[in-house]
Design a protein around this motif. Structure first.
Motif, PDB file in Angstrom:
ATOM      1  N   ALA A  44       0.825  -1.223   0.000  1.00 50.24           N
ATOM      2  CA  ALA A  44       0.000   0.000   0.000  1.00 50.24           C
ATOM      3  C   ALA A  44       0.852   1.263   0.000  1.00 50.24           C
ATOM      4  O   ALA A  44       0.405   2.318  -0.465  1.00 50.24           O
ATOM      5  CB  ALA A  44      -0.937  -0.013   1.206  1.00 50.24           C
ATOM      6  N   THR A  45       2.090   1.161   0.492  1.00 51.91           N
ATOM      7  CA  THR A  45       2.927   2.374   0.549  1.00 51.91           C
ATOM      8  C   THR A  45       3.387   2.794  -0.846  1.00 51.91           C
ATOM      9  O   THR A  45       3.792   3.928  -1.055  1.00 51.91           O
ATOM     10  CB  THR A  45       4.163   2.170   1.457  1.00 51.91           C
ATOM     11  OG1 THR A  45       5.078   1.281   0.820  1.00 51.91           O
ATOM     12  CG2 THR A  45       3.779   1.633   2.827  1.00 51.91           C
ATOM     13  N   LEU A  46       3.352   1.858  -1.799  1.00 48.86           N
ATOM     14  CA  LEU A  46       3.742   2.194  -3.187  1.00 48.86           C
ATOM     15  C   LEU A  46       2.545   2.596  -4.036  1.00 48.86           C
ATOM     16  O   LEU A  46       2.709   3.087  -5.157  1.00 48.86           O
ATOM     17  CB  LEU A  46       4.436   0.987  -3.843  1.00 48.86           C
ATOM     18  CG  LEU A  46       5.721   0.476  -3.193  1.00 48.86           C
ATOM     19  CD1 LEU A  46       6.274  -0.700  -3.979  1.00 48.86           C
ATOM     20  CD2 LEU A  46       6.767   1.591  -3.109  1.00 48.86           C
ATOM     21  N   CYS A  47       1.338   2.347  -3.526  1.00 46.73           N
ATOM     22  CA  CYS A  47       0.130   2.597  -4.320  1.00 46.73           C
ATOM     23  C   CYS A  47      -0.171   4.096  -4.385  1.00 46.73           C
ATOM     24  O   CYS A  47      -0.157   4.786  -3.364  1.00 46.73           O
ATOM     25  CB  CYS A  47      -1.045   1.841  -3.697  1.00 46.73           C
ATOM     26  SG  CYS A  47      -2.576   2.006  -4.640  1.00 46.73           S
ATOM     27  N   ILE A  48      -0.451   4.576  -5.593  1.00 48.46           N
ATOM     28  CA  ILE A  48      -0.763   6.001  -5.770  1.00 48.46           C
ATOM     29  C   ILE A  48      -2.255   6.206  -6.069  1.00 48.46           C
ATOM     30  O   ILE A  48      -2.683   7.310  -6.404  1.00 48.46           O
ATOM     31  CB  ILE A  48       0.107   6.623  -6.895  1.00 48.46           C
ATOM     32  CG1 ILE A  48      -0.023   5.800  -8.189  1.00 48.46           C
ATOM     33  CG2 ILE A  48       1.562   6.736  -6.456  1.00 48.46           C
ATOM     34  CD1 ILE A  48       0.627   6.425  -9.408  1.00 48.46           C
ATOM     35  N   GLY A  49      -3.021   5.124  -5.997  1.00 48.48           N
ATOM     36  CA  GLY A  49      -4.474   5.249  -6.193  1.00 48.48           C
ATOM     37  C   GLY A  49      -4.887   5.592  -7.604  1.00 48.48           C
ATOM     38  O   GLY A  49      -5.982   6.121  -7.823  1.00 48.48           O
ATOM     39  N   CYS A  50      -4.051   5.240  -8.586  1.00 40.25           N
ATOM     40  CA  CYS A  50      -4.361   5.614  -9.982  1.00 40.25           C
ATOM     41  C   CYS A  50      -5.507   4.780 -10.563  1.00 40.25           C
ATOM     42  O   CYS A  50      -6.125   5.164 -11.549  1.00 40.25           O
ATOM     43  CB  CYS A  50      -3.119   5.458 -10.853  1.00 40.25           C
ATOM     44  SG  CYS A  50      -2.574   3.738 -11.015  1.00 40.25           S
ATOM     45  N   LYS A  51      -5.749   3.604 -10.008  1.00 43.55           N
ATOM     46  CA  LYS A  51      -6.822   2.684 -10.427  1.00 43.55           C
ATOM     47  C   LYS A  51      -6.627   2.117 -11.825  1.00 43.55           C
ATOM     48  O   LYS A  51      -7.583   1.649 -12.451  1.00 43.55           O
ATOM     49  CB  LYS A  51      -8.199   3.342 -10.285  1.00 43.55           C
ATOM     50  CG  LYS A  51      -8.489   3.719  -8.848  1.00 43.55           C
ATOM     51  CD  LYS A  51      -9.849   4.301  -8.674  1.00 43.55           C
ATOM     52  CE  LYS A  51     -10.021   4.764  -7.237  1.00 43.55           C
ATOM     53  NZ  LYS A  51     -11.213   5.524  -7.011  1.00 43.55           N
ATOM     54  N   ALA A  52      -5.395   2.167 -12.300  1.00 40.87           N
ATOM     55  CA  ALA A  52      -5.101   1.493 -13.579  1.00 40.87           C
ATOM     56  C   ALA A  52      -5.405   0.000 -13.434  1.00 40.87           C
ATOM     57  O   ALA A  52      -5.851  -0.652 -14.381  1.00 40.87           O
ATOM     58  CB  ALA A  52      -3.637   1.710 -13.953  1.00 40.87           C
ATOM     59  N   CYS A  53      -5.172  -0.539 -12.236  1.00 40.71           N
ATOM     60  CA  CYS A  53      -5.417  -1.966 -12.000  1.00 40.71           C
ATOM     61  C   CYS A  53      -6.910  -2.284 -12.068  1.00 40.71           C
ATOM     62  O   CYS A  53      -7.299  -3.379 -12.498  1.00 40.71           O
ATOM     63  CB  CYS A  53      -4.854  -2.379 -10.644  1.00 40.71           C
ATOM     64  SG  CYS A  53      -5.439  -1.379  -9.267  1.00 40.71           S
ATOM     65  N   VAL A  54      -7.739  -1.346 -11.663  1.00 35.91           N
ATOM     66  CA  VAL A  54      -9.196  -1.563 -11.694  1.00 35.91           C
ATOM     67  C   VAL A  54      -9.649  -1.629 -13.153  1.00 35.91           C
ATOM     68  O   VAL A  54     -10.395  -2.529 -13.557  1.00 35.91           O
ATOM     69  CB  VAL A  54      -9.937  -0.441 -10.928  1.00 35.91           C
ATOM     70  CG1 VAL A  54     -11.442  -0.653 -10.980  1.00 35.91           C
ATOM     71  CG2 VAL A  54      -9.454  -0.371  -9.479  1.00 35.91           C
TER      72      VAL A  54
END
Ligand code: SF4
Ligand code: SF4
Ligand code: SF4
Length: 321
Positions: A44-54
């Motif tokens: 989670a510390t690397l996640c930027i919330g871009c939601k490309a994965c979604v």
């Protein structure tokens, strides 16, 4: 002729006496992970919330958009659902200014199937529509076998399987780690597109080693973070190490999961439940085997029925006298 509660209990006790002679059933242990198990490390510390994965998950699995705004311009799922297998949620506290801070901060968390080592959805499914691959450990679903009972929905400790209530031929929805892409040499789409390596695909044993490595680093120092697939094409980059909470989520929870997680904010705060180390499947199967294998329930029932039958015979005899 009718049976009162005392009568039934008397009969049940008779059945219980028989039970004393039944053999005790050994508790079933948690199942173990296949050595070639595949999974994800979500940091989670690397996640930027871009939601490309979604978006990549939707595209790879042919899932329809889900609108949560009146304009209906964008696919904006608020949670996993019959249309969405993977979401990124956000935790916020106070003024929400500091990333990965429990106080006055915010943090992200990935929500999708964790591919449990000993999955209760598989244990609960009466027709084996949910199965765990014995080689790579992926928990898959077969819509052609499913009878729509939704036992898997009730059994999952993470609330993952969702029933498609609003479709004419409803199925269960849950991440299957993009197993359909693997025959083409591809891996989980969420990890493939993640720009920061926050979602990393690989062998679970190697993901665990990577998680341990990160937790042993000095907060504030720099290190090399892999992206995409651990051991695949090198897409690594240098980044700063966060202050992790000393907990690899999924290492022990309900017997372990093949998606493991790291976070700087305590997991309970970011929506991950506190769970025992014993798998729900081991607990419920031990109870079932004790009750049915040890004949407790059938004997209790039989005791009650025998009592009714006996009384009926007596009543008839009395009437005929
Ligand atoms: S997270 Fe839920 S749906 Fe996924 S494998 Fe575990 S029990 Fe099954
Ligand atoms: S809804 Fe389908 S997959 Fe879930 S437990 Fe029932 S039969 Fe199995
Ligand atoms: S693609 Fe990666 S960085 Fe973007 S939201 Fe998903 S996990 Fe986070």
């Amino acid at each position: 002729m009718s049976m009162n509660r005392r009568g039934f209990l008397k009969g049940a006790l008779a059945g219980g006496t028989l039970l004393a002679t039944a053999q005790p059933v050994a508790a079933r242990d948690n199942k173990t992970m296949p050595p070639e198990a595949l999974g994800l490390l979500y940091d989670a510390t690397l996640c930027i919330g871009c939601k490309a994965c979604v978006a990549a998950c939707k595209e790879s699995n042919g899932m329809p958009p889900e609108f949560s705004t009146p304009e209906q311009y964008w696919d904006t799922p608020l949670d996993i659902s019959g249309k969405t297998l993977n979401v990124i949620k956000m935790y916020k506290s106070g003024n929400g200014e500091n990333k990965d801070s429990e106080k006055d901060g915010y943090a992200f968390m990935k929500v999708s199937c964790l591919h449990c080592v000993d999955p209760s959805c598989v244990s609960a499914c009466p027709v084996s529509a949910m199965t765990k691959n014995p080689s790579n450990g992926i928990v898959g679903y077969d819509k052609d076998i499913c009878i729509g009972c939704r036992y898997c929905v009730a059994a999952c400790p993470f609330g993952v399987p969702r029933f498609q209530y609003d479709t004419p031929f409803p199925q269960i929805s849950k991440c299957q780690l993009c197993r359909h892409r693997m025959k083409d040499g591809k891996y989980a789409a969420c990890a493939e597109v993640c720009p920061t390596g926050a979602t990393l695909f690989g062998k679970v044993s190697e993901l665990h080693a990577e998680a341990q490595r990160r937790m042993a680093l000095k907060p504030g120092s720099t290190t090399v973070y892999p992206r995409g697939k651990l051991g695949g094409v090198d897409q690594s980059y240098e980044g700063r190490v966060a202050q992790y909470v000393p907990h690899i989520y999924g290492e022990k929870e309900v017997g372990g999961t093949q998606m493991i997680k790291l976070s700087a904010v305590p997991f309970e705060k970011v929506g991950m439940p506190k769970l025992p180390e014993r798998s729900y499947a081991a607990t419920s199967e031990t109870m079932q085997h004790t009750l049915y294998g040890g004949l407790v329930l059938p004997l209790l029932f039989l005791g009650g029925l025998s009592y009714i039958a006996k009384r009926n015979v007596k009543d008839d005899e009395n009437e005929n006298d």
